[in-house]
Design a protein around this motif. Structure first.
Motif, PDB file in Angstrom:
ATOM      1  N   GLY A 191     -16.410   5.555  53.285  1.00  0.00           N
ATOM      2  CA  GLY A 191     -17.254   4.658  52.481  1.00  0.00           C
ATOM      3  C   GLY A 191     -17.914   5.391  51.328  1.00  0.00           C
ATOM      4  N   ILE A 192     -18.460   6.577  51.606  1.00  0.00           N
ATOM      5  CA  ILE A 192     -19.133   7.351  50.553  1.00  0.00           C
ATOM      6  C   ILE A 192     -18.116   7.832  49.514  1.00  0.00           C
ATOM      7  N   ARG A 193     -16.971   8.315  50.011  1.00  0.00           N
ATOM      8  CA  ARG A 193     -15.943   8.877  49.118  1.00  0.00           C
ATOM      9  C   ARG A 193     -15.298   7.789  48.240  1.00  0.00           C
ATOM     10  N   GLU A 194     -14.853   6.694  48.876  1.00  0.00           N
ATOM     11  CA  GLU A 194     -14.140   5.652  48.128  1.00  0.00           C
ATOM     12  C   GLU A 194     -15.046   4.903  47.160  1.00  0.00           C
ATOM     13  N   SER A 195     -16.311   4.833  47.472  1.00  0.00           N
ATOM     14  CA  SER A 195     -17.248   4.135  46.572  1.00  0.00           C
ATOM     15  C   SER A 195     -17.638   5.010  45.392  1.00  0.00           C
ATOM     16  N   LYS A 196     -17.321   6.324  45.506  1.00  0.00           N
ATOM     17  CA  LYS A 196     -17.783   7.289  44.490  1.00  0.00           C
ATOM     18  C   LYS A 196     -19.308   7.189  44.371  1.00  0.00           C
ATOM     19  N   ALA A 197     -19.943   7.311  45.524  1.00  0.00           N
ATOM     20  CA  ALA A 197     -21.400   7.160  45.604  1.00  0.00           C
ATOM     21  C   ALA A 197     -22.140   8.128  44.683  1.00  0.00           C
ATOM     22  N   PHE A 198     -21.590   9.336  44.531  1.00  0.00           N
ATOM     23  CA  PHE A 198     -22.158  10.263  43.549  1.00  0.00           C
ATOM     24  C   PHE A 198     -21.028  10.965  42.817  1.00  0.00           C
ATOM     25  N   ASN A 199     -21.329  11.459  41.636  1.00  0.00           N
ATOM     26  CA  ASN A 199     -20.334  12.070  40.764  1.00  0.00           C
ATOM     27  C   ASN A 199     -20.036  13.490  41.238  1.00  0.00           C
ATOM     28  N   THR A 200     -18.867  13.684  41.837  1.00  0.00           N
ATOM     29  CA  THR A 200     -18.539  15.007  42.377  1.00  0.00           C
ATOM     30  C   THR A 200     -18.345  16.051  41.270  1.00  0.00           C
ATOM     31  N   LYS A 201     -18.007  15.590  40.070  1.00  0.00           N
ATOM     32  CA  LYS A 201     -17.840  16.555  38.970  1.00  0.00           C
ATOM     33  C   LYS A 201     -19.184  17.146  38.536  1.00  0.00           C
ATOM     34  N   SER A 202     -20.264  16.434  38.799  1.00  0.00           N
ATOM     35  CA  SER A 202     -21.584  16.969  38.453  1.00  0.00           C
ATOM     36  C   SER A 202     -21.966  18.130  39.372  1.00  0.00           C
ATOM     37  N   LEU A 203     -21.178  18.354  40.441  1.00  0.00           N
ATOM     38  CA  LEU A 203     -21.462  19.434  41.386  1.00  0.00           C
ATOM     39  C   LEU A 203     -20.717  20.721  41.024  1.00  0.00           C
ATOM     40  N   CYS A 204     -19.960  20.689  39.906  1.00  0.00           N
ATOM     41  CA  CYS A 204     -19.184  21.863  39.506  1.00  0.00           C
ATOM     42  C   CYS A 204     -20.077  22.860  38.758  1.00  0.00           C
ATOM     43  N   LEU A 205     -20.045  24.102  39.190  1.00  0.00           N
ATOM     44  CA  LEU A 205     -20.806  25.169  38.528  1.00  0.00           C
ATOM     45  C   LEU A 205     -19.894  26.043  37.683  1.00  0.00           C
ATOM     46  N   GLU A 206     -18.689  26.292  38.156  1.00  0.00           N
ATOM     47  CA  GLU A 206     -17.704  27.092  37.423  1.00  0.00           C
ATOM     48  C   GLU A 206     -16.317  26.621  37.858  1.00  0.00           C
ATOM     49  N   LYS A 207     -15.602  26.016  36.954  1.00  0.00           N
ATOM     50  CA  LYS A 207     -14.306  25.402  37.271  1.00  0.00           C
ATOM     51  C   LYS A 207     -13.394  26.355  38.061  1.00  0.00           C
ATOM     52  N   GLY A 208     -12.928  25.847  39.191  1.00  0.00           N
ATOM     53  CA  GLY A 208     -12.002  26.622  40.015  1.00  0.00           C
ATOM     54  C   GLY A 208     -12.647  27.727  40.816  1.00  0.00           C
ATOM     55  N   GLU A 209     -13.946  27.954  40.626  1.00  0.00           N
ATOM     56  CA  GLU A 209     -14.596  29.086  41.300  1.00  0.00           C
ATOM     57  C   GLU A 209     -15.795  28.689  42.155  1.00  0.00           C
ATOM     58  N   LYS A 210     -16.700  27.871  41.572  1.00  0.00           N
ATOM     59  CA  LYS A 210     -17.944  27.559  42.286  1.00  0.00           C
ATOM     60  C   LYS A 210     -18.306  26.080  42.139  1.00  0.00           C
ATOM     61  N   VAL A 211     -18.507  25.436  43.268  1.00  0.00           N
ATOM     62  CA  VAL A 211     -19.028  24.058  43.269  1.00  0.00           C
ATOM     63  C   VAL A 211     -20.039  23.935  44.406  1.00  0.00           C
ATOM     64  N   TRP A 212     -20.881  22.930  44.286  1.00  0.00           N
ATOM     65  CA  TRP A 212     -21.767  22.608  45.407  1.00  0.00           C
ATOM     66  C   TRP A 212     -20.975  21.812  46.447  1.00  0.00           C
ATOM     67  N   THR A 213     -21.147  22.168  47.698  1.00  0.00           N
ATOM     68  CA  THR A 213     -20.622  21.337  48.782  1.00  0.00           C
ATOM     69  C   THR A 213     -21.795  20.593  49.409  1.00  0.00           C
ATOM     70  N   VAL A 214     -21.522  19.362  49.793  1.00  0.00           N
ATOM     71  CA  VAL A 214     -22.545  18.510  50.409  1.00  0.00           C
ATOM     72  C   VAL A 214     -22.053  18.140  51.808  1.00  0.00           C
ATOM     73  N   ALA A 215     -22.702  18.659  52.815  1.00  0.00           N
ATOM     74  CA  ALA A 215     -22.309  18.394  54.209  1.00  0.00           C
ATOM     75  C   ALA A 215     -23.351  17.494  54.874  1.00  0.00           C
ATOM     76  N   ILE A 216     -22.864  16.415  55.461  1.00  0.00           N
ATOM     77  CA  ILE A 216     -23.756  15.472  56.159  1.00  0.00           C
ATOM     78  C   ILE A 216     -23.456  15.544  57.653  1.00  0.00           C
TER      79      ILE A 216
END
Length: 261
Positions: free
Chosen positions: A107-132
């Protein structure tokens, strides 16, 4: 389930009454508490009557998946501990815990509840992960809906931890930055017992269910995910009625989420 108890539930429903006195489409009293876990970036506890479910959000900086180098990562887990229900067992994840996590994640993923691209810090190297993480503290039915609601409340409550100049994370300091939720996917499970439909089933009622349909509904009443459960089939007419009831019920739960921070 004891056959006599199941028949008692069915006979009461035919009279428009549930074993706890509610009407067929009535929810239990609901309360939501957020921000009580200092070790999580966001947290929420949802209470439906005697049932209690906890959700916590943890954030970390990790390497993205190779096929989505600019997207942050979402992970949802559910653990059914024996302390919440004597029928749960310790050990590997049960079918129920896997299904709960997957339906809420979808439900969260398919709805695109939040913009996952806004979690990118360095393309291909660093992103925020969100664990629930979702954990029932006192199990009394309706875990998918309660877990989904708790996850949304915890995401709304979440604040990014401070990132130091050297790239490390200081989990002792939270910033004011939020996840900026764009959609609010609310899962509603409609249960069919005999020819009748109910929402928010207790543990005892779930054991009498013939079929169930979890409908994840967005703010504009659009559906972003479906999950069928139970042994009995559903007709198109059944599904139409269940979707209508899910949309109607989602408005009640959504109003509860809007109020939390």
């Amino acid at each position: 389930m004891n056959h006599e108890v199941k028949e008692h539930i069915r006979n009461a429903l035919k009279k428009g009454i549930r074993i706890d006195g509610r009407k067929l489409e009535e929810l239990r009293p609901i309360s939501i508490e957020t921000g009580f876990l200092s070790t999580a970036e966001g947290s929420a506890k949802i209470i439906f009557g005697d049932a209690e479910v906890l959700a916590g959000v943890k954030m970390a900086i990790e390497k993205p998946y190779p096929d989505t180098p600019e997207d942050g990562v979402l992970m949802v887990g559910a653990e059914l501990l024996p302390l919440s229900n004597p029928e749960f067992e310790s050990g590997p994840p049960s079918i129920e815990s896997i299904e709960t996590a997957r339906v809420i994640d979808r439900g969260i993923r398919e709805s695109k509840a939040f913009n996952t691209k806004s979690l990118c810090l360095e393309k291909g190297e660093k992103v925020w992960t969100v664990a629930i993480d979702i954990v029932p503290l006192n199990y009394d039915g309706n875990l998918i809906d309660m877990g989904g609601l708790a996850a949304l409340a915890a995401l709304k409550n979440a604040r990014f931890p401070k990132m130091n100049e050297d790239g490390t994370v200081d989990y002792h300091v939270k910033t004011d930055k939020t996840l900026e939720l764009q959609k609010m996917p609310v899962p509603i499970t409609v249960c069919k017992i005999g020819d009748l439909l109910i929402v928010d089933p207790t543990d005892e009622e779930e054991k009498a269910v013939d079929a169930r349909l979890t409908v994840t509904v967005l703010d504009d009443d659009k559906i972003c995910a479906l999950q069928k459960g139970g042994d009995s089939p559903l007709t198109m007419k059944d599904i139409e009625k269940m979707v209508d009831l899910a949309i109607k019920t989602s408005k009640v739960l959504r109003s509860k989420i809007v109020e939390v921070n």
